[in-house]
Design a protein around this motif. Structure first.
Motif, PDB file in Angstrom:
ATOM      1  N   GLY A  29      -0.921   4.335   3.029  1.00  0.00           N
ATOM      2  CA  GLY A  29      -1.788   3.443   3.996  1.00  0.00           C
ATOM      3  C   GLY A  29      -2.222   4.403   5.206  1.00  0.00           C
ATOM      4  O   GLY A  29      -2.548   3.705   6.039  1.00  0.00           O
ATOM      5  N   GLU A  30      -2.130   5.529   5.333  1.00  0.00           N
ATOM      6  CA  GLU A  30      -2.627   6.250   6.323  1.00  0.00           C
ATOM      7  C   GLU A  30      -3.708   7.075   5.950  1.00  0.00           C
ATOM      8  O   GLU A  30      -3.809   7.429   4.948  1.00  0.00           O
ATOM      9  N   MET A  31      -4.447   7.594   7.019  1.00  0.00           N
ATOM     10  CA  MET A  31      -5.349   8.643   7.052  1.00  0.00           C
ATOM     11  C   MET A  31      -5.258   9.999   7.839  1.00  0.00           C
ATOM     12  O   MET A  31      -4.663   9.837   9.064  1.00  0.00           O
ATOM     13  N   GLU A  40     -15.077  19.131   7.801  1.00  0.00           N
ATOM     14  CA  GLU A  40     -14.129  18.086   8.448  1.00  0.00           C
ATOM     15  C   GLU A  40     -14.189  17.215   7.059  1.00  0.00           C
ATOM     16  O   GLU A  40     -15.035  16.514   6.850  1.00  0.00           O
ATOM     17  N   VAL A  41     -12.834  16.841   6.855  1.00  0.00           N
ATOM     18  CA  VAL A  41     -12.549  16.160   5.759  1.00  0.00           C
ATOM     19  C   VAL A  41     -11.389  15.064   6.120  1.00  0.00           C
ATOM     20  O   VAL A  41     -10.523  15.153   6.789  1.00  0.00           O
ATOM     21  N   LEU A  42     -11.661  13.858   5.568  1.00  0.00           N
ATOM     22  CA  LEU A  42     -10.866  12.809   5.791  1.00  0.00           C
ATOM     23  C   LEU A  42      -9.956  12.548   4.488  1.00  0.00           C
ATOM     24  O   LEU A  42     -10.679  12.312   3.626  1.00  0.00           O
ATOM     25  N   LEU A  43      -8.646  12.615   4.761  1.00  0.00           N
ATOM     26  CA  LEU A  43      -7.678  12.302   3.705  1.00  0.00           C
ATOM     27  C   LEU A  43      -7.145  10.946   3.972  1.00  0.00           C
ATOM     28  O   LEU A  43      -6.970  10.444   4.835  1.00  0.00           O
ATOM     29  N   CYS A  44      -7.173  10.089   2.826  1.00  0.00           N
ATOM     30  CA  CYS A  44      -6.604   8.687   2.797  1.00  0.00           C
ATOM     31  C   CYS A  44      -5.755   8.543   1.565  1.00  0.00           C
ATOM     32  O   CYS A  44      -6.011   8.865   0.622  1.00  0.00           O
ATOM     33  N   ASN A  45      -4.593   8.000   1.816  1.00  0.00           N
ATOM     34  CA  ASN A  45      -3.720   7.757   0.832  1.00  0.00           C
ATOM     35  C   ASN A  45      -3.460   6.182   0.783  1.00  0.00           C
ATOM     36  O   ASN A  45      -2.940   5.501   1.645  1.00  0.00           O
ATOM     37  N   LEU A  46      -4.075   5.392  -0.230  1.00  0.00           N
ATOM     38  CA  LEU A  46      -3.878   4.094  -0.518  1.00  0.00           C
ATOM     39  C   LEU A  46      -3.075   3.845  -1.954  1.00  0.00           C
ATOM     40  O   LEU A  46      -3.556   4.398  -2.923  1.00  0.00           O
ATOM     41  N   GLY A  67     -11.495   6.121  13.584  1.00  0.00           N
ATOM     42  CA  GLY A  67     -11.791   4.591  13.149  1.00  0.00           C
ATOM     43  C   GLY A  67     -10.176   4.027  12.849  1.00  0.00           C
ATOM     44  O   GLY A  67      -9.306   4.482  13.133  1.00  0.00           O
ATOM     45  N   ASP A  68     -10.388   3.006  11.961  1.00  0.00           N
ATOM     46  CA  ASP A  68      -9.235   2.474  11.529  1.00  0.00           C
ATOM     47  C   ASP A  68      -9.271   2.037  10.015  1.00  0.00           C
ATOM     48  O   ASP A  68     -10.367   2.209   9.127  1.00  0.00           O
ATOM     49  N   LEU A  69      -8.082   2.290   9.314  1.00  0.00           N
ATOM     50  CA  LEU A  69      -7.917   2.128   7.852  1.00  0.00           C
ATOM     51  C   LEU A  69      -6.877   0.930   7.762  1.00  0.00           C
ATOM     52  O   LEU A  69      -5.781   1.087   8.260  1.00  0.00           O
ATOM     53  N   PHE A  83     -16.251   0.812   5.346  1.00  0.00           N
ATOM     54  CA  PHE A  83     -16.408   1.450   3.738  1.00  0.00           C
ATOM     55  C   PHE A  83     -15.193   1.167   2.897  1.00  0.00           C
ATOM     56  O   PHE A  83     -13.930   1.073   3.707  1.00  0.00           O
ATOM     57  N   ASP A  84     -15.371   0.984   1.695  1.00  0.00           N
ATOM     58  CA  ASP A  84     -14.298   0.938   0.904  1.00  0.00           C
ATOM     59  C   ASP A  84     -13.783   2.172   0.739  1.00  0.00           C
ATOM     60  O   ASP A  84     -14.256   3.229   0.237  1.00  0.00           O
ATOM     61  N   ALA A  85     -12.364   2.390   1.136  1.00  0.00           N
ATOM     62  CA  ALA A  85     -11.696   3.577   0.948  1.00  0.00           C
ATOM     63  C   ALA A  85     -11.429   4.176  -0.279  1.00  0.00           C
ATOM     64  O   ALA A  85     -10.970   5.228  -0.712  1.00  0.00           O
ATOM     65  N   ARG A  86     -11.544   3.427  -1.339  1.00  0.00           N
ATOM     66  CA  ARG A  86     -11.214   3.926  -2.769  1.00  0.00           C
ATOM     67  C   ARG A  86     -12.496   4.371  -3.463  1.00  0.00           C
ATOM     68  O   ARG A  86     -12.330   5.330  -4.072  1.00  0.00           O
ATOM     69  N   SER A  87     -13.600   3.978  -3.067  1.00  0.00           N
ATOM     70  CA  SER A  87     -15.031   4.224  -3.651  1.00  0.00           C
ATOM     71  C   SER A  87     -15.673   5.088  -2.757  1.00  0.00           C
ATOM     72  O   SER A  87     -16.674   5.621  -3.165  1.00  0.00           O
TER      73      SER A  87
END
Length: 118
Positions: A29-31, A40-46, A67-69, A83-87
């Motif tokens: 649930g975090e990034m 510069e890379v953004l990692l997201c865990n969904l 921003g916000d996830l 943006f859809d964080a999965r796609s």
């Protein structure tokens, strides 16, 4: 159990797999933002699935990590593009897409493929 996201890019096109951290660095649930040799890379865990994107909004290049996830949607802090964080596909506006990096796991270690051969 955490899994890596599928990539549309073949592993053979990746110039380098760089260590981006461990699963303790990006909880469900975090990034988090990481700098991988200047990328510069953004990692997201969904829901236990990891995704990696360029940490910049395609609108004006503001860092998405500021921003916000929430509920699987990344929202840019500057102008609220979503943006859809999965796609990586745009939600608002729908005509944009984030640059996605291939990602893989080795145990609890996260590796991101950067420097794809064009």
């Amino acid at each position: 159990m955490v899994t890596s996201s599928r990539s549309s890019e073949a592993d053979s096109a990746v110039a380098a797999w760089l260590f981006a951290g461990t699963l303790d660095d990006v909880w469900e649930g975090e990034m988090c933002a990481v700098d991988l040799d200047g990328a510069e890379v953004l990692l997201c865990n969904l829901d236990g699935e990891l995704f990696a994107y360029e940490d910049r909004c395609p609108h004006l290049a503001n860092p998405l990590s500021q921003g916000d996830l929430s509920e699987g949607v990344l929202t840019c802090a500057a102008h609220e593009w979503q943006f859809d964080a999965r796609s990586g596909h745009g939600v608002n506006p729908a005509s944009v897409c984030l640059h996605r990096y291939p990602l893989r796991l080795d145990g609890d270690r996260i590796f991101v493929g950067v420097g794809e051969d064009e």
